[in-house]
Design a protein around this motif. Sequence first.
Motif, PDB file in Angstrom:
ATOM      1  N   TYR A  83      29.365  23.917   4.904  1.00  0.00           N
ATOM      2  CA  TYR A  83      30.751  23.787   5.632  1.00  0.00           C
ATOM      3  C   TYR A  83      30.473  22.282   6.320  1.00  0.00           C
ATOM      4  O   TYR A  83      31.618  21.770   6.571  1.00  0.00           O
ATOM      5  CB  TYR A  83      30.690  24.793   6.778  1.00  0.00           C
ATOM      6  CG  TYR A  83      31.328  25.912   6.274  1.00  0.00           C
ATOM      7  CD1 TYR A  83      32.519  26.005   6.460  1.00  0.00           C
ATOM      8  CD2 TYR A  83      30.648  27.036   5.717  1.00  0.00           C
ATOM      9  CE1 TYR A  83      33.320  27.129   6.110  1.00  0.00           C
ATOM     10  CE2 TYR A  83      31.126  28.341   5.558  1.00  0.00           C
ATOM     11  CZ  TYR A  83      32.509  28.321   5.637  1.00  0.00           C
ATOM     12  OH  TYR A  83      33.168  29.578   5.120  1.00  0.00           O
ATOM     13  N   SER A  84      29.419  21.664   6.483  1.00  0.00           N
ATOM     14  CA  SER A  84      29.225  20.406   7.228  1.00  0.00           C
ATOM     15  C   SER A  84      30.002  19.371   6.341  1.00  0.00           C
ATOM     16  O   SER A  84      30.666  18.503   6.707  1.00  0.00           O
ATOM     17  CB  SER A  84      27.711  20.207   7.337  1.00  0.00           C
ATOM     18  OG  SER A  84      27.552  18.814   8.031  1.00  0.00           O
ATOM     19  N   LYS A  85      29.701  19.543   5.031  1.00  0.00           N
ATOM     20  CA  LYS A  85      30.133  18.637   3.908  1.00  0.00           C
ATOM     21  C   LYS A  85      31.670  18.847   3.753  1.00  0.00           C
ATOM     22  O   LYS A  85      32.331  17.908   3.737  1.00  0.00           O
ATOM     23  CB  LYS A  85      29.560  19.060   2.652  1.00  0.00           C
ATOM     24  CG  LYS A  85      28.064  18.359   2.393  1.00  0.00           C
ATOM     25  CD  LYS A  85      27.781  18.484   0.815  1.00  0.00           C
ATOM     26  CE  LYS A  85      26.399  17.918   0.618  1.00  0.00           C
ATOM     27  NZ  LYS A  85      25.670  18.709  -0.307  1.00  0.00           N
ATOM     28  N   LEU A  86      31.991  20.032   3.899  1.00  0.00           N
ATOM     29  CA  LEU A  86      33.472  20.417   3.735  1.00  0.00           C
ATOM     30  C   LEU A  86      34.250  19.721   5.024  1.00  0.00           C
ATOM     31  O   LEU A  86      35.492  18.991   4.886  1.00  0.00           O
ATOM     32  CB  LEU A  86      33.995  21.944   3.779  1.00  0.00           C
ATOM     33  CG  LEU A  86      33.296  22.425   2.537  1.00  0.00           C
ATOM     34  CD1 LEU A  86      33.675  24.115   2.668  1.00  0.00           C
ATOM     35  CD2 LEU A  86      34.243  22.276   1.465  1.00  0.00           C
ATOM     36  N   VAL A  87      33.728  19.957   6.166  1.00  0.00           N
ATOM     37  CA  VAL A  87      34.286  19.187   7.588  1.00  0.00           C
ATOM     38  C   VAL A  87      34.502  17.730   7.238  1.00  0.00           C
ATOM     39  O   VAL A  87      35.314  16.879   7.531  1.00  0.00           O
ATOM     40  CB  VAL A  87      33.512  19.655   8.766  1.00  0.00           C
ATOM     41  CG1 VAL A  87      33.875  18.589   9.855  1.00  0.00           C
ATOM     42  CG2 VAL A  87      33.550  20.861   9.067  1.00  0.00           C
ATOM     43  N   ASN A  88      33.094  16.952   6.819  1.00  0.00           N
ATOM     44  CA  ASN A  88      33.322  15.373   6.583  1.00  0.00           C
ATOM     45  C   ASN A  88      34.138  14.976   5.498  1.00  0.00           C
ATOM     46  O   ASN A  88      34.758  14.113   5.832  1.00  0.00           O
ATOM     47  CB  ASN A  88      31.680  15.256   6.250  1.00  0.00           C
ATOM     48  CG  ASN A  88      31.003  14.971   7.367  1.00  0.00           C
ATOM     49  OD1 ASN A  88      31.174  13.979   8.421  1.00  0.00           O
ATOM     50  ND2 ASN A  88      29.742  15.671   7.606  1.00  0.00           N
TER      51      ASN A  88
END
Length: 404
Positions: A83-88
């Motif tokens: 999810y962190s990658k998706l947000v970035n």
Amino acid sequence: MRDILHCDLNGFFASVECLKRPELKNVPMAVCGDPDTRHGVILAKNEIAKKYGVVTAETIYSAKKKCPKLVLVKSNHSDYIKYSKLVNNIYLKYTEKVEPFSIDESFLDVTESKSLFGTPYEIAYKIKEDVKNTLGLTISVGVSFNRILAKMGSDLKKPDAITVLSKENFKDILFPLPVKDLIFCGKSTCNTLNKMRIETIGDLANSDVNRITKKLGKMGLMLYNYANGIDSDKVEKYGTKHTPKSVSKGVTFPKDITSIEELSNIIRKLSDYISTNLRKNGLTCSVVCISIKDNMFCVINRQKQIFKTDLYQDISNVAISILKENYTDNRPIRAITVSVSGLESQDDQVQLDIFTLNSNKKNDLTKEKLENVTKTIDNIRNKFGDKITFGSMIEKEKNINEEK
Ligand SMILES: [Mg+2]
């Protein structure tokens, strides 16, 4: 003048768990390391748990006392990374200068995005809504002219909120806050400042900087600048790699060791781990250090300069020579660590190393051979795992508890 955003996901781990199991949204819930042990701590909580006074980093025991019906969920780190990658990736639609600060926080420099997306506040609003609509997660955004104030701003209103700290308003908003609210002002620093009768961020901003640096050194100067809204750190482009300061590997032995051969052999293994790590990251080192702890817990650290290298043989030879110079009394050794520093990325190296400059042809050939052997070993390891090793390391393999 730059325009910086600090975007902070609200209750990130808990929010991700609520996405996976929507029924958790309506009960007080918290994510923790391991709910089966009472020693774990709260890593994140949802809004309902927050109303009961549950806070991040408190023990499960204390959180349960405040809220007996608290539902505990074990953390799933790989989901949070996803999810962190998706947000970035959403942030990257608005600027290429996205620098993750932690798994749930990123700095964005939107100075050059204004012609496309509007004022910094409007950009913050678009990003906040984009994250909410695309992923179902909320963020708090701080908008300011540098990183520190943007970060302080994102903390002021949450969840799902935007705070603008401008040149005009930041003093009015931050100066009355207790000095502990200043970023990087830890407990002991805060105590020191309080003893100097500095209670608020404003007190610090208006204090005599010499008095602060006398007590707190460089750290004091940094905090004084932050209190005054001064910070010139840039936001890096997404994916910028930073060279680490050192790489180390250590072991504690199940039984104390007194044999120099055995210690040397362990140093070879540690050096092999370190050199593999260096090559994986395209780095060379120029300082080798060993740290030996004896059975009385007395530790000695010794280091030596070395020509730039990433080869196991170079590192272990120097480490073993340091051992031989400093271990002459056969006292029982409990633990040993090898570390290397003076790290440089190989792409930046144009200078020839001392080894190459001073060496004759024979040395060049030896080095070339070693490099070829090392490359071959790296390739085989990539295919078949870590089972392959140098012959010089095979003797006397004892069961060693790896530490790092
Ligand atoms: Mg957060």
